[in-house]
Structures are given as C-alpha cells and as structure tokens.
Design a protein around this motif. Structure first.
Motif, PDB file in Angstrom:
ATOM      1  N   VAL A   1       0.866  -1.178   0.000  1.00  0.00           N
ATOM      2  CA  VAL A   1       0.000   0.000   0.000  1.00  0.00           C
ATOM      3  C   VAL A   1       0.901   1.226   0.000  1.00  0.00           C
ATOM      4  CG1 VAL A   1      -1.733   1.329   1.266  1.00  0.00           C
ATOM      5  CG2 VAL A   1      -1.866  -1.175   1.223  1.00  0.00           C
ATOM      6  N   THR A   2       0.699   2.095  -0.977  1.00  0.00           N
ATOM      7  CA  THR A   2       1.453   3.348  -1.065  1.00  0.00           C
ATOM      8  C   THR A   2       0.512   4.491  -0.731  1.00  0.00           C
ATOM      9  OG1 THR A   2       2.786   2.388  -2.846  1.00  0.00           O
ATOM     10  CG2 THR A   2       2.947   4.758  -2.515  1.00  0.00           C
ATOM     11  N   THR A   3       0.945   5.381   0.163  1.00  0.00           N
ATOM     12  CA  THR A   3       0.067   6.443   0.668  1.00  0.00           C
ATOM     13  C   THR A   3       0.708   7.813   0.480  1.00  0.00           C
ATOM     14  OG1 THR A   3      -0.920   4.967   2.309  1.00  0.00           O
ATOM     15  CG2 THR A   3      -1.122   7.339   2.711  1.00  0.00           C
ATOM     16  N   TRP A   4      -0.113   8.765   0.046  1.00  0.00           N
ATOM     17  CA  TRP A   4       0.305  10.158  -0.127  1.00  0.00           C
ATOM     18  C   TRP A   4      -0.565  11.043   0.752  1.00  0.00           C
ATOM     19  CZ3 TRP A   4       4.500  11.002  -3.232  1.00  0.00           C
ATOM     20  CH2 TRP A   4       4.874   9.960  -4.070  1.00  0.00           C
ATOM     21  N   ALA A   5       0.070  12.068   1.333  1.00  0.00           N
ATOM     22  CA  ALA A   5      -0.606  13.008   2.235  1.00  0.00           C
ATOM     23  C   ALA A   5      -0.556  14.415   1.648  1.00  0.00           C
ATOM     24  CB  ALA A   5       0.065  12.988   3.611  1.00  0.00           C
ATOM     25  N   TYR A   6      -1.617  15.184   1.901  1.00  0.00           N
ATOM     26  CA  TYR A   6      -1.703  16.539   1.338  1.00  0.00           C
ATOM     27  C   TYR A   6      -1.722  17.580   2.454  1.00  0.00           C
ATOM     28  CZ  TYR A   6      -3.093  20.421  -1.688  1.00  0.00           C
ATOM     29  OH  TYR A   6      -3.125  21.610  -2.381  1.00  0.00           O
ATOM     30  N   PHE A   7      -0.817  18.558   2.328  1.00  0.00           N
ATOM     31  CA  PHE A   7      -0.796  19.741   3.183  1.00  0.00           C
ATOM     32  C   PHE A   7      -0.713  20.966   2.271  1.00  0.00           C
ATOM     33  CE2 PHE A   7       1.043  16.340   5.722  1.00  0.00           C
ATOM     34  CZ  PHE A   7       0.425  16.495   6.949  1.00  0.00           C
ATOM     35  N   ASP A   8      -1.353  22.066   2.661  1.00  0.00           N
ATOM     36  CA  ASP A   8      -1.373  23.252   1.801  1.00  0.00           C
ATOM     37  C   ASP A   8       0.029  23.741   1.450  1.00  0.00           C
ATOM     38  OD1 ASP A   8      -4.071  23.630   1.310  1.00  0.00           O
ATOM     39  OD2 ASP A   8      -4.404  24.703   3.190  1.00  0.00           O
ATOM     40  N   ASN A   9       0.935  23.693   2.404  1.00  0.00           N
ATOM     41  CA  ASN A   9       2.273  24.236   2.160  1.00  0.00           C
ATOM     42  C   ASN A   9       3.106  23.358   1.234  1.00  0.00           C
ATOM     43  OD1 ASN A   9       1.757  26.434   3.802  1.00  0.00           O
ATOM     44  ND2 ASN A   9       2.616  25.470   5.632  1.00  0.00           N
ATOM     45  N   ASN A  10       2.901  22.054   1.315  1.00  0.00           N
ATOM     46  CA  ASN A  10       3.750  21.123   0.568  1.00  0.00           C
ATOM     47  C   ASN A  10       3.034  20.405  -0.561  1.00  0.00           C
ATOM     48  OD1 ASN A  10       6.145  21.406   2.294  1.00  0.00           O
ATOM     49  ND2 ASN A  10       4.879  20.427   3.855  1.00  0.00           N
ATOM     50  N   LYS A  11       1.720  20.576  -0.661  1.00  0.00           N
ATOM     51  CA  LYS A  11       0.900  19.824  -1.612  1.00  0.00           C
ATOM     52  C   LYS A  11       1.006  18.329  -1.280  1.00  0.00           C
ATOM     53  CE  LYS A  11       0.114  23.809  -3.447  1.00  0.00           C
ATOM     54  NZ  LYS A  11      -1.126  24.541  -3.101  1.00  0.00           N
ATOM     55  N   TRP A  12       1.018  17.467  -2.306  1.00  0.00           N
ATOM     56  CA  TRP A  12       1.070  16.026  -2.054  1.00  0.00           C
ATOM     57  C   TRP A  12       2.501  15.588  -1.755  1.00  0.00           C
ATOM     58  CZ3 TRP A  12      -3.167  13.481  -1.042  1.00  0.00           C
ATOM     59  CH2 TRP A  12      -4.378  13.877  -1.607  1.00  0.00           C
ATOM     60  N   ILE A  13       2.690  14.946  -0.616  1.00  0.00           N
ATOM     61  CA  ILE A  13       3.999  14.417  -0.224  1.00  0.00           C
ATOM     62  C   ILE A  13       3.824  12.991   0.287  1.00  0.00           C
ATOM     63  CG2 ILE A  13       5.005  16.672   0.328  1.00  0.00           C
ATOM     64  CD1 ILE A  13       4.405  16.119   3.275  1.00  0.00           C
TER      65      ILE A  13
ATOM     66  N   ALA B   1       3.505   9.977   2.693  1.00  0.00           N
ATOM     67  CA  ALA B   1       3.020   9.836   4.076  1.00  0.00           C
ATOM     68  C   ALA B   1       4.167   9.426   4.986  1.00  0.00           C
ATOM     69  CB  ALA B   1       1.902   8.811   4.135  1.00  0.00           C
ATOM     70  N   ASP B   2       4.034   9.781   6.247  1.00  0.00           N
ATOM     71  CA  ASP B   2       5.065   9.481   7.248  1.00  0.00           C
ATOM     72  C   ASP B   2       4.385   8.869   8.472  1.00  0.00           C
ATOM     73  OD1 ASP B   2       6.512  10.753   9.913  1.00  0.00           O
ATOM     74  OD2 ASP B   2       7.951  10.080   8.402  1.00  0.00           O
ATOM     75  N   LYS B   3       4.894   7.726   8.914  1.00  0.00           N
ATOM     76  CA  LYS B   3       4.256   6.984  10.010  1.00  0.00           C
ATOM     77  C   LYS B   3       4.123   7.822  11.274  1.00  0.00           C
ATOM     78  CE  LYS B   3       2.921   3.017  12.007  1.00  0.00           C
ATOM     79  NZ  LYS B   3       1.796   2.179  11.562  1.00  0.00           N
ATOM     80  N   GLY B   4       5.180   8.535  11.656  1.00  0.00           N
ATOM     81  CA  GLY B   4       5.147   9.320  12.886  1.00  0.00           C
ATOM     82  C   GLY B   4       4.160  10.467  12.830  1.00  0.00           C
ATOM     83  N   ARG B   5       3.974  11.025  11.669  1.00  0.00           N
ATOM     84  CA  ARG B   5       3.077  12.170  11.516  1.00  0.00           C
ATOM     85  C   ARG B   5       1.652  11.758  11.156  1.00  0.00           C
ATOM     86  NH1 ARG B   5       4.997  14.772   6.625  1.00  0.00           N
ATOM     87  NH2 ARG B   5       3.569  13.277   5.638  1.00  0.00           N
ATOM     88  N   ASP B   6       1.506  10.723  10.321  1.00  0.00           N
ATOM     89  CA  ASP B   6       0.220  10.409   9.700  1.00  0.00           C
ATOM     90  C   ASP B   6      -0.412   9.103  10.163  1.00  0.00           C
ATOM     91  OD1 ASP B   6       0.515  12.709   8.052  1.00  0.00           O
ATOM     92  OD2 ASP B   6       1.819  11.569   6.712  1.00  0.00           O
ATOM     93  N   PHE B   7       0.284   8.330  11.022  1.00  0.00           N
ATOM     94  CA  PHE B   7      -0.211   7.025  11.495  1.00  0.00           C
ATOM     95  C   PHE B   7      -0.186   5.975  10.393  1.00  0.00           C
ATOM     96  CE2 PHE B   7      -0.709   8.187  15.624  1.00  0.00           C
ATOM     97  CZ  PHE B   7      -1.633   7.478  16.380  1.00  0.00           C
TER      98      PHE B   7
END
Length: 409
Positions: free
Chosen positions: A305-317, A319-325
C-alpha cells in the motif's frame, strides 16, 4: 493490479478545496484553489498507474443533489487523469450520503420503512453517474435489504456493504450497522459467483475495528455494530482486502482470526474533507493498493500500500508513520511472525559473517524474494532485536536497504 482508494470526500461546504466545495468563495477552502490539478501533477511526476478506483463513502457532506453533481464531475476527472474506465469505479455510500432532512419528513409522516429508505437515498440513486456505476454490478441492493452490491470482472470481485443504511434521524448513537441475516444473504449470493483467480475486495464505510483517536479524547460510538460478524464474514469468505472510510485518520493492518486467513485492512482517512474542526493538523490522503502476486505457500495476496498526504504548504507528499499514522509504503503478504523472522535473520546474518562478509538486505532478497512482502515495521523490529541480542551494528541505507556489521567488520 493497482487500486486507487479514496474516501470521505465530503463534497459540499465542508470540503477543503475550492474545486470540491459548493461554496468556493468561503474562506475555509480558499487556501486550496486547485486540488485536482495538484493531484494531476503528482500523478504525472510520480508516474502513478491505476487500474481501478474504490470510493469508501461520505462522497458528499449533506447528500444534496448539487453535491453529488460536483462529486461525480470530480470523480470523472480523477478517472480521466488515471485513464480508469467507468466500469472500473466502485463506491459505497457513507452516513453523509443519506439525506436526513428527507428521512425526517418521511418518518414524521409515518411512511413505511422502504419509502423512508427510498427518500433518504433519492439524490444519489437518481444521479445518472452513480446509477450507472451501480448498474454495472452483478447484485444491486445498495439501498434496500440486504444493503449490498457485488461487482464482478475478469480479475476482480468487489462487494460493497452499505453500513450506513440503518443510521439516521431515529438513532441516538450514530454507529454503522449490518444485520446478521443480511450478511447471510450476501454470502449466499457470493457463493454463486466464480471467484477463482480473482482478487476479492470488501468495501464498506464504517470501521469494523475500534481505533484510538489521536486528536480528541471523546469516546467513539460510530464503530460498526456487529463488527465481529462482519470480520468473520470476511475471513470465512476469504476476502483479500477490506477497505473502509469514516475515520479521518488512516490505518494499515492485517486482520486475521481463528480461521487464520490474513486480510489486508485499510482505513482510508479523508481525501478532501476539511479537517480543521476535529482533526487540526491531520492531512488528507489517497492510497494505492498494488497487488503483485500470490504467496506460493499460503496463497494470500502479495503487494504493498502506497500512501500520499496533502498539506497546503507542501501539496502532495509521501506519508510518514510518525506524523500520519501510516507509512508511505506498507508491505503485505509474508505471514511470518516476529519470532520466526528473528531466527531467520539470526541464521542468515551469522552465515554471511562466517563467509567473511557483511549482511545486506537487498542482496538477501535475491535469494529470499518473498521477504520483500514482510511488513517494514515488523522487519525493522525483528532485525533490531537480533542486533541488540548479538551485539551487531545496524546501518540504515537509502530505499529501505540496510547493512548488518559484526564487531570484526
């Protein structure tokens, strides 16, 4: 086979982006003016390939027709970006996709239950896009008992279970629900289908496991009622993957019970809801479940499973286990437990040292390719324990590679 997973779009006034909002001039979404274009740029930059799309509910915020209209338009654009055919898009409604205002009116008029259900789902059921998706299904009982739908293709079976059908204005606690007799009915339909050599996905909205919330301390009363029966249904029928939404913080896991059949479990988080009210600081997400084969010993699916996370400052980056679970990459398919893995690594590392060499992970995979599908956190835990017990040095490298060195080296 690459499955795009999105959930909890909440298209309407509670969307995080202007192009997903029915009130695009509202200040709450103006920081994200072109969300779809940001997604398109990532797909191009990372050369993302997808064969199917799974949508795990809460497509809209209030189940209004104009919200479904905008949601359909955006889902079509996502499919076009990824070159996914309409027949390869599968969905399930969430609790926000039933119109409680129309349901309340029906209840107050003492109308029969089937009329109430028809009215609460009128906007999604009569929308041509979602109607067409449902018309592609082998079983089409999304809005009536047993509240399930089965799509069948040459390579894939998707069973959608509407866990939101029994939720509504008459409930004091808004949990998901699926009745036991309805699971039995869906099981009887499933056995009529030739499932050989097909990936089997169980798609629902509410979570069948009680997750620990990280952004607020309130008790969670929204877990699926009869969750144990739902999970047993999944193992008895040997589904390969369970996908659900509802929880806006994603989770990855492997579910197994006394039947000892491992099922990939993905809680999808939210693709485009504004999360500031309850989950401030939490990203939006999408996932790709990549199926790469089957284990030759246990026959369960292999992949990641590949996961991408979106934040306004960085757009799509990534995912990180410590930050995003959830990590950017989560592997599945190798079923060895921690004790077995520790002894495997202990023997393999000692053998490398006896030959006067160091142990390198990528070289070890050449002779043990199935270990690629060992979950990364389980692998790191087992290797770290062995190194601590034997006094060896663990040296991390790029791209999940690592070295193990002895004192002599």
């Amino acid at each position: 086979m690459n499955l795009l997973v999105i959930s909890d779009l909440h298209v309407g006034p509670k969307a995080r982006a202007q192009d997903f909002s029915t009130v695009p001039d509202d200040m709450s979404c103006r920081n994200t003016p072109d969300y779809l274009n940001d997604f398109k740029n990532l797909v191009k930059t990372e050369d993302i390939k997808v064969s199917h799309i799974l949508i795990a509910g809460d497509i809209t915020q209030s189940a209004l027709y104009d919200e479904f209209e905008l949601a359909a338009s955006n889902i079509i654009k996502i499919a076009e970006i990824l070159n996914v055919k309409k027949t390869d898009i599968f969905f399930i409604p969430g609790n926000h996709d039933s119109n409680w205002r129309d349901e309340k009116s029906s209840v107050e008029n003492n109308e029969p239950e089937h009329i109430t259900l028809e009215k609460k789902y009128l906007n999604i059921s009569r929308h041509p896009f979602f109607s067409d998706l449902l018309n592609n299904a082998h079983i089409q009982d999304m809005y009536k008992s047993p509240f399930g739908t089965i799509w069948v293709s040459d390579e894939l079976i998707v069973m959608g279970v509407n866990s939101s059908a029994k939720d509504g204005v008459r409930k004091d606690i808004h949990h998901g629900s699926i009745e036991l007799h309805e699971l039995d009915a869906l099981g009887k339909e499933l056995v009529k289908i030739d499932c050989n050599n097909k990936l089997k996905v169980l798609l629902t909205h509410h979570h069948p496991k009680n997750y620990t919330d990280r952004t607020f301390p309130d008790n969670d009363f929204s877990i699926m009622q009869n969750a144990e029966a739902f999970l047993r249904f999944a193992t008895e029928n040997e589904f390969d993957v369970i996908v659900h939404g509802h929880k806006h913080i994603p989770r990855f896991g492997i579910h197994s019970d006394a039947l000892n059949y491992p099922i990939v479990s993905l809680s999808a988080g939210s693709f485009s809801a504004s999360l500031k009210d309850y989950h401030n600081g939490v990203a939006n997400f999408f996932h790709i479940i990549q199926i790469e084969g089957n284990c030759p010993k246990n026959y369960n699916v292999l992949g990641r499973v590949t996961t991408w996370a979106y934040f306004d400052n960085n757009k799509w980056i990534q995912a990180d286990k410590g930050r995003d679970f959830i990590s950017h990459e989560e592997y599945f398919g190798d079923c060895r437990n921690r004790k077995v893995l520790k002894e495997h690594f202990r023997k393999a590392i000692k053998l490398a040292f006896n030959d006067g060499k160091f142990f390198r992970w990528k070289e070890h995979l050449l002779t043990q390719p199935e270990l690629k599908y060992c979950n990364l956190h389980l692998r790191e835990s087992a290797v770290s324990d062995v190194c601590a017990e034997e006094g060896w040095e663990y040296c991390a490298m790029k791209n999940d590679d690592f070295l193990i060195l002895s004192e002599e080296l």
